[in-house]
Scaffold this motif. Sequence first.
Motif, short mmCIF file in Angstrom:
data_model
loop_
_atom_site.label_atom_id
_atom_site.label_comp_id
_atom_site.label_asym_id
_atom_site.label_seq_id
_atom_site.Cartn_x
_atom_site.Cartn_y
_atom_site.Cartn_z
N ALA A 58 0.83 -1.21 0.00
CA ALA A 58 0.00 0.00 0.00
C ALA A 58 0.86 1.26 0.00
N ALA A 59 1.91 1.27 0.82
CA ALA A 59 2.80 2.43 0.87
C ALA A 59 3.50 2.64 -0.46
N GLU A 60 3.97 1.56 -1.07
CA GLU A 60 4.64 1.66 -2.37
C GLU A 60 3.68 2.20 -3.43
N ALA A 61 2.44 1.75 -3.40
CA ALA A 61 1.45 2.22 -4.38
C ALA A 61 1.18 3.72 -4.20
N ILE A 62 1.06 4.16 -2.97
CA ILE A 62 0.81 5.60 -2.72
C ILE A 62 2.01 6.42 -3.17
N LEU A 63 3.22 6.03 -2.79
CA LEU A 63 4.40 6.78 -3.19
C LEU A 63 4.55 6.79 -4.71
N SER A 64 4.33 5.66 -5.35
CA SER A 64 4.43 5.59 -6.81
C SER A 64 3.45 6.54 -7.48
N ARG A 65 2.21 6.53 -7.00
CA ARG A 65 1.17 7.39 -7.57
C ARG A 65 1.51 8.87 -7.37
N GLU A 66 1.89 9.23 -6.16
CA GLU A 66 2.15 10.63 -5.85
C GLU A 66 3.40 11.18 -6.53
N LEU A 67 4.42 10.34 -6.70
CA LEU A 67 5.68 10.79 -7.30
C LEU A 67 5.74 10.60 -8.81
N ALA A 68 4.70 10.05 -9.40
CA ALA A 68 4.70 9.69 -10.82
C ALA A 68 5.09 10.84 -11.74
N ARG A 69 4.70 12.06 -11.43
CA ARG A 69 5.00 13.19 -12.33
C ARG A 69 6.50 13.46 -12.47
N PHE A 70 7.30 12.89 -11.55
CA PHE A 70 8.75 13.07 -11.63
C PHE A 70 9.44 11.91 -12.35
N SER A 71 8.68 10.91 -12.75
CA SER A 71 9.21 9.71 -13.43
C SER A 71 10.41 9.13 -12.67
N PRO A 72 10.23 8.84 -11.38
CA PRO A 72 11.37 8.40 -10.58
C PRO A 72 11.69 6.92 -10.77
N SER A 73 12.91 6.58 -10.43
CA SER A 73 13.29 5.19 -10.23
C SER A 73 13.11 4.99 -8.72
N LEU A 74 12.02 4.33 -8.32
CA LEU A 74 11.61 4.23 -6.92
C LEU A 74 11.70 2.80 -6.42
N LYS A 75 12.24 2.64 -5.22
CA LYS A 75 12.27 1.34 -4.54
C LYS A 75 11.82 1.56 -3.11
N VAL A 76 10.93 0.68 -2.63
CA VAL A 76 10.46 0.73 -1.25
C VAL A 76 10.64 -0.67 -0.68
N ARG A 77 11.25 -0.74 0.51
CA ARG A 77 11.46 -2.04 1.15
C ARG A 77 11.36 -1.88 2.66
N GLU A 78 11.23 -3.01 3.35
CA GLU A 78 11.29 -2.98 4.80
C GLU A 78 12.71 -2.58 5.18
N PHE A 79 12.83 -1.73 6.18
CA PHE A 79 14.14 -1.21 6.57
C PHE A 79 15.10 -2.33 6.98
N THR A 80 14.59 -3.34 7.63
CA THR A 80 15.47 -4.41 8.14
C THR A 80 15.90 -5.39 7.06
N ARG A 81 15.30 -5.33 5.89
CA ARG A 81 15.68 -6.24 4.79
C ARG A 81 16.68 -5.53 3.88
N ARG A 82 17.77 -6.15 3.62
CA ARG A 82 18.78 -5.58 2.74
C ARG A 82 18.40 -5.85 1.29
N ALA A 83 18.70 -4.88 0.44
CA ALA A 83 18.34 -4.99 -0.98
C ALA A 83 19.14 -6.06 -1.67
#
Length: 83
Positions: A58-83
């Motif tokens: 849900a958080a990733e969907a909201i951030l993606s929708r709100e930031l879409a006008r900037f065409s970002p390369s966006l990643k959202v993860r749990e803080f304790t999980r390493r990428a």
Amino acid sequence: MDLLATFTCKDTSGIVHTMTDAVLKCDGNIIENQQFTDPITGMFCMRTRFTTQSSLEAAEAILSRELARFSPSLKVREFTRRA
């Protein structure tokens, strides 16, 4: 949840405002934020750690929708999980 959002996009005005507003729309609270713009490439980079009762999806969907006008390369993860 304790989440970490990282993204890059072309630098322009309104990015930080939009990101903080998006976190608020997740009922989130920013606990750590870092940002910079590369003066050579003009790319804006941001790393935001926030807590929320929203799910990761849900958080990733909201951030993606709100930031879409900037065409970002966006990643959202749990803080304790390493990428």
